[in-house]
Design a protein around this motif. Structure first.
Motif, short mmCIF file in Angstrom:
data_model
loop_
_atom_site.label_atom_id
_atom_site.label_comp_id
_atom_site.label_asym_id
_atom_site.label_seq_id
_atom_site.Cartn_x
_atom_site.Cartn_y
_atom_site.Cartn_z
N CYS A 76 0.82 -1.21 0.00
CA CYS A 76 0.00 0.00 0.00
C CYS A 76 0.85 1.26 0.00
CB CYS A 76 -0.92 0.00 1.22
SG CYS A 76 -1.81 1.54 1.41
N GLY A 77 0.75 2.01 -1.08
CA GLY A 77 1.47 3.28 -1.17
C GLY A 77 0.55 4.45 -0.93
N TYR A 78 -0.71 4.18 -0.57
CA TYR A 78 -1.68 5.28 -0.48
C TYR A 78 -1.31 6.34 0.53
CZ TYR A 78 -4.74 2.52 -3.41
OH TYR A 78 -5.27 1.80 -4.44
N VAL A 79 -0.71 5.91 1.65
CA VAL A 79 -0.42 6.91 2.68
C VAL A 79 0.55 7.96 2.15
CG1 VAL A 79 1.53 5.77 3.77
CG2 VAL A 79 0.07 7.24 5.12
N ALA A 80 1.33 7.59 1.16
CA ALA A 80 2.27 8.55 0.59
C ALA A 80 1.53 9.68 -0.12
CB ALA A 80 3.20 7.84 -0.39
N GLU A 81 0.21 9.50 -0.32
CA GLU A 81 -0.57 10.54 -0.97
C GLU A 81 -1.32 11.39 0.04
OE1 GLU A 81 -3.08 8.40 -3.59
OE2 GLU A 81 -1.54 8.22 -5.12
N SER A 82 -1.21 11.07 1.30
CA SER A 82 -1.99 11.80 2.29
C SER A 82 -1.27 13.07 2.70
CB SER A 82 -2.22 10.92 3.51
OG SER A 82 -2.90 9.76 3.12
N VAL A 83 -2.02 13.96 3.34
CA VAL A 83 -1.43 15.24 3.72
C VAL A 83 -0.47 15.07 4.89
CG1 VAL A 83 -3.27 16.73 2.90
CG2 VAL A 83 -3.40 15.75 5.19
#
Ligand code: SF4
Ligand SMILES: [Zn+2]
Length: 358
Positions: A76-83
């Motif tokens: 999961c790389g999604y957290v890299a898109e979070s603020v």
């Protein structure tokens, strides 16, 4: 949130080790994001228990997933898109919703019946989306037919879902179960909860008059192609047998930046699943009592589910067709010479000699 227990995982091994590696990989990201803009928004159509509906899908930009901050899931790389900073204020989240409504007004003739909200984490985690925002979002979309919100099982609670059901919305929780096999979920995905927690969340959702959409992950790292296929076939059957779980979305792993899967892929130790595997799983589980769909992200590319390059679009089209019609005969209409290679991979690839072919 449950912690890896010292009895099961020695320090520095198992989940501790996975988390340590994932924290280091994630720390390399250097982009930050505007809290007033959603991560993504798009219009599509989806198969629901009430038939195919036009949908508005929103990926809200929240503070990101708590588990990802601890290290988190290997793919999961999604957290890299979070603020940055870990939380987004009510007003900013409502600005994001407005951007999505504007996008819909500009690109669709009429409002979508189905709203799907993902957060790169858990919409029902009040640290990501507070009660005030959750209620306001329920009211904003109260005139639609159905809403899907994403959450880890821990945060599923009847009183939170009431913010949507009380608006007369058919409500579903999308749970990233990944696999019904606890060993694979813990050791390959590095997700902390058990299948029993998923079953509890389904019961809680059912008590609130809501349903559940299980998200499964086809071919996490460390499994051979045939192990991944077998794991998905049994996982779909086990999910479909749980009360209130009416839909299974079985999605192939794609190689995202800032993840352990990306490291393995870069070093020749990971190949995303074949599209033939996706087709095989869908075809062989078409008899279950649930809607089963798949959306291979990045299909045909090296980082997404792919075959030989010649037949990828054809097989993807058959998968999308299956999603809407649930008719397994769509797969008998596609063939390619590379099925022979896939057969060999299925028969011969083992987890200590993979990938056997690119
Ligand atoms: S897959 Fe879900 S639970 Fe795992 S790190 Fe990503 S957002 Fe968090
Ligand atoms: Zn081919």
């Amino acid at each position: 949130m449950s912690q890896p227990s010292p009895e099961v995982y020695e320090r520095g091994k198992g989940m501790d080790a996975h988390n340590e590696v994932m924290r280091e990989i994630r720390s390399r990201k250097d982009r930050t994001y505007d809290p007033h803009e959603p991560t993504r928004v798009w219009l599509d159509e989806d198969n629901t228990p009430d038939g195919v509906k036009r949908s508005l899908t929103i990926i809200l930009n929240t503070g990101g997933c708590r588990w990802a901050r601890a290290g988190g899931c290997t793919m999961c790389g999604y957290v890299a898109e979070s603020v940055e900073g870990g939380s987004v204020a009510h007003e900013a989240l409502m600005d994001q919703i407005q951007v999505c409504l504007d996008h819909e007004a500009e690109n669709a003739d009429e409002p979508a019946d189905l709203i799907k909200i993902y957060t790169s984490g858990s919409f029902l985690d009040e640290r990501e989306v507070g009660a005030e925002t959750r209620r306001a979002i329920g009211e904003t979309f109260g005139d639609r037919e159905r809403i899907v919100v994403e959450s880890l099982p821990d945060f599923v609670a009847a009183e939170k879902l009431d913010d949507f059901t009380s608006q007369g919305l058919e409500t579903d929780v999308a749970i990233g179960l990944e696999t019904a096999t606890d060993r694979v979920r813990h050791d390959c995905v590095n997700k902390y909860f058990d299948f029993a927690d998923f079953e509890d969340a389904c019961a809680e959702a059912g008590d609130a008059g809501a349903g559940v959409k299980a998200y499964l992950l086809m071919k996490p790292p460390f499994l051979s192609e045939s192990e991944a296929v077998a794991d998905m076939k049994s996982s779909i059957r086990r999910c479909a047998a749980v009360d209130h779980c009416h839909t299974v979305s079985m999605n192939p792993t794609n190689v995202q930046r800032y993840t352990m899967v990306d490291e393995l892929y870069f070093n020749g130790g990971y190949r995303p699943p074949w599209l033939w595997s996706v087709a095989d799983v869908l075809e062989s589980t078409a008899d279950v009592d649930a809607i089963v769909v798949s959306d291979p992200v990045g299909h045909g590319s090296d980082r997404g589910a792919h075959n030989c390059g010649d037949c990828d679009d054809l097989v993807q089209k058959a998968i999308k067709d299956f999603d809407l019609r649930q008719d397994p005969t769509v797969f008998s209409q596609v063939s390619c010479d590379c099925e022979g290679t896939w057969d060999v991979v299925m028969a011969e690839e083992t987890s200590y000699s993979m990938p056997l072919a690119r």
